[in-house]
Design a protein around this motif. Sequence first.
Motif, short mmCIF file in Angstrom:
data_model
loop_
_atom_site.label_atom_id
_atom_site.label_comp_id
_atom_site.label_asym_id
_atom_site.label_seq_id
_atom_site.Cartn_x
_atom_site.Cartn_y
_atom_site.Cartn_z
N LEU A 1 14.30 66.00 42.15
CA LEU A 1 15.62 65.66 41.62
C LEU A 1 16.61 65.71 42.78
CD1 LEU A 1 17.05 65.10 38.87
CD2 LEU A 1 17.59 67.53 38.79
N VAL A 2 17.38 64.63 43.00
CA VAL A 2 18.25 64.54 44.17
C VAL A 2 19.67 64.14 43.76
CG1 VAL A 2 16.31 63.90 45.64
CG2 VAL A 2 17.72 62.11 44.60
N ARG A 3 20.57 64.25 44.72
CA ARG A 3 21.93 63.76 44.55
C ARG A 3 22.45 63.30 45.91
NH1 ARG A 3 25.40 69.33 43.44
NH2 ARG A 3 24.88 70.40 45.40
N SER A 4 23.54 62.54 45.88
CA SER A 4 24.10 62.00 47.11
C SER A 4 25.12 62.98 47.71
CB SER A 4 24.80 60.68 46.81
OG SER A 4 25.38 60.13 47.96
N PRO A 5 25.14 63.07 49.07
CA PRO A 5 24.25 62.46 50.05
C PRO A 5 22.91 63.19 50.07
CG PRO A 5 25.82 63.88 51.16
CD PRO A 5 26.21 63.87 49.71
N PHE B 1 16.55 52.44 46.78
CA PHE B 1 16.48 51.28 45.88
C PHE B 1 16.21 51.72 44.45
CE2 PHE B 1 15.37 49.57 50.02
CZ PHE B 1 15.96 48.32 50.04
N GLN B 2 16.58 50.83 43.51
CA GLN B 2 16.16 50.97 42.12
C GLN B 2 15.82 49.58 41.59
OE1 GLN B 2 19.32 52.65 39.72
NE2 GLN B 2 20.65 50.88 39.93
N PRO B 3 14.83 49.48 40.67
CA PRO B 3 14.38 48.16 40.21
C PRO B 3 15.46 47.31 39.56
CG PRO B 3 12.74 49.82 39.68
CD PRO B 3 13.95 50.56 40.19
N SER B 4 16.44 47.93 38.92
CA SER B 4 17.45 47.15 38.20
C SER B 4 18.57 46.63 39.08
CB SER B 4 18.05 48.02 37.08
OG SER B 4 18.73 49.13 37.62
N SER B 5 18.52 46.89 40.39
CA SER B 5 19.57 46.43 41.30
C SER B 5 19.00 45.47 42.34
CB SER B 5 20.23 47.62 42.02
OG SER B 5 20.87 48.47 41.10
N ASP B 6 19.78 44.47 42.69
CA ASP B 6 19.35 43.50 43.70
C ASP B 6 19.56 44.01 45.12
OD1 ASP B 6 18.68 41.68 41.71
OD2 ASP B 6 20.69 40.78 41.69
N LYS B 7 20.45 44.96 45.29
CA LYS B 7 20.77 45.46 46.62
C LYS B 7 20.50 46.97 46.69
CE LYS B 7 24.40 42.02 47.42
NZ LYS B 7 25.84 41.81 47.74
N PRO B 8 20.36 47.51 47.91
CA PRO B 8 20.15 48.96 48.06
C PRO B 8 21.32 49.75 47.50
CG PRO B 8 19.72 47.81 50.13
CD PRO B 8 20.36 46.82 49.21
N VAL C 1 21.39 60.15 53.95
CA VAL C 1 21.79 58.85 53.42
C VAL C 1 22.59 59.03 52.15
CG1 VAL C 1 19.53 58.64 52.28
CG2 VAL C 1 20.97 56.61 52.56
N PRO C 2 23.81 58.46 52.07
CA PRO C 2 24.58 58.48 50.82
C PRO C 2 24.13 57.32 49.93
CG PRO C 2 25.87 57.46 52.56
CD PRO C 2 24.56 57.86 53.19
N PHE C 3 24.27 57.49 48.61
CA PHE C 3 23.94 56.41 47.69
C PHE C 3 24.79 56.54 46.43
CE2 PHE C 3 21.14 59.90 46.54
CZ PHE C 3 21.14 59.91 45.16
N SER C 4 24.92 55.44 45.69
CA SER C 4 25.71 55.44 44.45
C SER C 4 25.20 54.34 43.53
CB SER C 4 27.19 55.23 44.75
OG SER C 4 27.40 53.96 45.36
N ALA D 1 23.17 54.82 40.81
CA ALA D 1 21.83 55.05 40.27
C ALA D 1 21.87 55.11 38.75
CB ALA D 1 21.24 56.33 40.84
N ARG D 2 21.01 54.33 38.09
CA ARG D 2 20.91 54.36 36.63
C ARG D 2 19.46 54.34 36.15
NH1 ARG D 2 23.38 49.43 37.90
NH2 ARG D 2 21.99 47.62 37.74
N ASP D 3 18.52 53.98 37.04
CA ASP D 3 17.11 53.99 36.66
C ASP D 3 16.56 55.40 36.74
OD1 ASP D 3 17.49 51.32 36.46
OD2 ASP D 3 16.06 50.73 38.01
N ALA D 4 15.48 55.65 35.98
CA ALA D 4 14.91 56.99 35.94
C ALA D 4 14.29 57.40 37.27
CB ALA D 4 13.84 57.07 34.83
N VAL D 5 13.73 56.44 38.00
CA VAL D 5 13.06 56.72 39.28
C VAL D 5 13.63 55.81 40.35
CG1 VAL D 5 10.86 56.80 40.51
CG2 VAL D 5 10.95 57.43 38.09
N LEU D 6 13.96 56.38 41.50
CA LEU D 6 14.45 55.63 42.65
C LEU D 6 13.40 55.61 43.74
CD1 LEU D 6 18.09 57.08 42.96
CD2 LEU D 6 17.27 55.25 41.46
N THR D 7 13.46 54.58 44.58
CA THR D 7 12.57 54.45 45.73
C THR D 7 13.35 54.75 47.00
OG1 THR D 7 11.27 52.73 44.64
CG2 THR D 7 11.04 52.92 47.02
N VAL D 8 12.85 55.70 47.78
CA VAL D 8 13.42 56.00 49.09
C VAL D 8 12.45 55.47 50.14
CG1 VAL D 8 14.30 57.78 50.64
CG2 VAL D 8 14.48 58.09 48.15
#
Length: 283
Positions: A198-202, A221-228, A249-252, A254-261
């Motif tokens: 379980l992670v959070r930004s940054p 990345f997340q599957p439901s987004s076209d961009k990182p 790395v900062p990110f914002s 996120a809505r999918d259950a699993v993200l790809t790093v």
Amino acid sequence: MNIRLPLRPFAAAAAAVVVLTACGTSGGSSSASGTPATAPGTPTTPPSTAPSAATPATPATPATPATPATPATPAPDGTPPLGSWSLKPLWPFTTPAQAEAWERAYRSSGHQPWHLDPGQTALSFTRNYLGFKEIDRVSSRTVSGRHARIGVAPTGSEGGTAAVIHLVRYGTGPDAPWEVVGTDDTTFSLTTPAYGALVRSPMVTGGRITGVDESIRVQVFQPSSDKPLGTSPCCTSAGGDKQPWKVTVPFSGARDAVLTVVASTGGHVAEVERFTVTAVRVN
């Protein structure tokens, strides 16, 4: 024996008052449904001996605890179910329902047959999801039961295997699609955060690398987004023999259950020469 004494005039009058009063009280306490105030067969306590304290309320019945959900069972070959702590679905499907919907579409119209080929699925993950367009060929292929390990590489004889992608069948049927779950790492690894953490930004990322004059970039990345969702500042220098590396790395968004790093390095013969991925969660 019982002895009946004659009533005196004032006693008879008092008795009449008591009867009239009792009748008036009974009529005012009847419930709207007609249910008697005292259940049939319940003995009535004489007024002279009735307790003065109110009868305590019956304690409420504790709520029945919810029945825990039945955990998914492993496949017949012992493979843990996708979504368990050891196997997270990265791409292209995020839920069993999505995989099953594709199966129905494939059976009815032959929709997107590449989901049944682990090599094509691995290349599509690399090129279309991660955006590594220069990686366009399969360099190795091992399929064992419901598992596949697919090596992918950039064009050219000098470009060796960039990563070995681990895929698992999403389902148990003969037409269950292939799903990317991670990479098998050797000279370049991504071990922080831990797989499925379980992670959070940054987010702090790191691992080990063997090489000379390496330049590491990390993306989320997340599957439901076209961009990182996030990209680390380019780029972090690294090198040596199994040397540690670390990138924040900062990110914002996120809505999918699993993200790809994904961490990548290159610049010698191709923009991306090696990469490694892991799965993380945000909720």
